[in-house]
Write a protein that holds these residues in place. Structure first.
Motif, PDB file in Angstrom:
ATOM      1  N   LEU A 131       7.268   9.477  -0.503  1.00  0.00           N
ATOM      2  CA  LEU A 131       6.148   8.206  -0.389  1.00  0.00           C
ATOM      3  C   LEU A 131       6.607   7.301   0.175  1.00  0.00           C
ATOM      4  O   LEU A 131       7.895   6.887   0.469  1.00  0.00           O
ATOM      5  N   SER A 132       5.553   6.694   0.823  1.00  0.00           N
ATOM      6  CA  SER A 132       5.797   5.293   1.469  1.00  0.00           C
ATOM      7  C   SER A 132       5.124   4.166   1.003  1.00  0.00           C
ATOM      8  O   SER A 132       3.980   4.441   0.403  1.00  0.00           O
ATOM      9  N   CYS A 133       5.758   3.033   1.104  1.00  0.00           N
ATOM     10  CA  CYS A 133       4.889   1.560   0.723  1.00  0.00           C
ATOM     11  C   CYS A 133       5.239   0.569   1.665  1.00  0.00           C
ATOM     12  O   CYS A 133       6.155   0.516   2.053  1.00  0.00           O
ATOM     13  N   THR A 176       8.691  -1.248   5.580  1.00  0.00           N
ATOM     14  CA  THR A 176       8.197  -0.038   4.706  1.00  0.00           C
ATOM     15  C   THR A 176       9.450   0.282   3.987  1.00  0.00           C
ATOM     16  O   THR A 176      10.592   0.329   4.209  1.00  0.00           O
ATOM     17  N   THR A 178       0.073   5.859  -5.882  1.00  0.00           N
ATOM     18  CA  THR A 178      -0.255   7.024  -5.221  1.00  0.00           C
ATOM     19  C   THR A 178      -0.051   8.177  -6.412  1.00  0.00           C
ATOM     20  O   THR A 178       1.104   8.126  -6.828  1.00  0.00           O
ATOM     21  N   VAL A 215       0.817  -1.205  -0.078  1.00  0.00           N
ATOM     22  CA  VAL A 215       0.001   0.069  -0.160  1.00  0.00           C
ATOM     23  C   VAL A 215       0.936   1.313  -0.018  1.00  0.00           C
ATOM     24  O   VAL A 215       1.744   1.290   0.734  1.00  0.00           O
ATOM     25  N   GLU A 216       0.703   1.897  -1.306  1.00  0.00           N
ATOM     26  CA  GLU A 216       1.498   3.391  -1.196  1.00  0.00           C
ATOM     27  C   GLU A 216       0.670   4.306  -0.338  1.00  0.00           C
ATOM     28  O   GLU A 216      -0.488   4.467  -0.366  1.00  0.00           O
ATOM     29  N   SER A 217       1.619   5.354   0.042  1.00  0.00           N
ATOM     30  CA  SER A 217       1.033   6.698   0.389  1.00  0.00           C
ATOM     31  C   SER A 217       1.869   7.739   0.258  1.00  0.00           C
ATOM     32  O   SER A 217       2.994   7.658   0.090  1.00  0.00           O
ATOM     33  N   GLY A 218       1.424   9.122   0.682  1.00  0.00           N
ATOM     34  CA  GLY A 218       2.274  10.177   0.440  1.00  0.00           C
ATOM     35  C   GLY A 218       2.266  10.902  -0.776  1.00  0.00           C
ATOM     36  O   GLY A 218       2.719  11.980  -0.664  1.00  0.00           O
TER      37      GLY A 218
END
Length: 124
Positions: free
Chosen positions: A20-22, A78, A118, A5-8
Motif C-alpha cells: 500500500l502507498s500513502c 510517500t 483502500t 491518499v492511499e492506494s494499492g
C-alpha cells in the motif's frame, strides 16, 4: 494541513503480498509521524503500525509484526505498507494517518489527518 491518499489495495490470496502507498500533499511528510490503521467489517478501527518522522524507526501491532513493514520516502512524500504472508483476517479497509505531535501513538485519536482508505481483501 496535509491531505492523504492511499492506494494499492486489492484482492489477494492467502499467503500473498501487497504494498500500500500513502501519498501526502499540502505539507511535507517529514513533519509527521505516519500511522497505518485498518477496519474490518463489523469491527472497530485498529492500529497496524507507525513510523517516526525522520528515521525508519517503527512500531507494529503484535498481529502484524514480522509480516508487515512500514517505510517512508520523504522525498516523494510517500509512506508504504508492505504486507507479506497475508491472512484472511487481514481483510479490512486500510487507512494511513498523520500525527504532528512527537512520540508514537497507537490510538486513532492521536492522529489529526486521515486518508479515505483502500480495501484489502484476502481470500482463503
Amino acid at each position: 494541513q496535509v491531505q492523504l491518499v492511499e492506494s494499492g489495495g486489492g484482492l489477494v490470496q492467502a499467503g500473498g503480498s501487497l504494498r500500500l502507498s500513502c501519498v501526502a500533499s499540502g505539507r511535507a511528510l517529514i513533519s509527521y509521524y505516519m500511522g497505518w490503521f485498518r477496519q474490518a467489517p463489523g469491527k472497530e478501527r485498529e492500529f497496524v503500525g507507525v513510523i517516526r518522522r525522520n528515521s525508519g524507526s517503527t512500531l507494529y501491532a503484535d498481529s502484524v509484526k514480522g509480516r508487515f513493514t512500514i517505510s517512508r520516502d520523504n522525498s516523494k512524500n510517500t509512506v508504504y505498507l508492505q504486507m507479506n504472508s497475508l491472512k484472511s483476517e487481514d481483510t479490512a479497509l486500510y487507512y494511513c494517518a498523520a500525527r504532528s505531535q512527537l512520540g508514537y501513538s497507537q490510538d486513532e485519536d492521536g492522529y489529526a489527518y486521515w486518508g479515505q482508505g483502500t480495501q484489502v481483501t484476502v481470500s482463503s
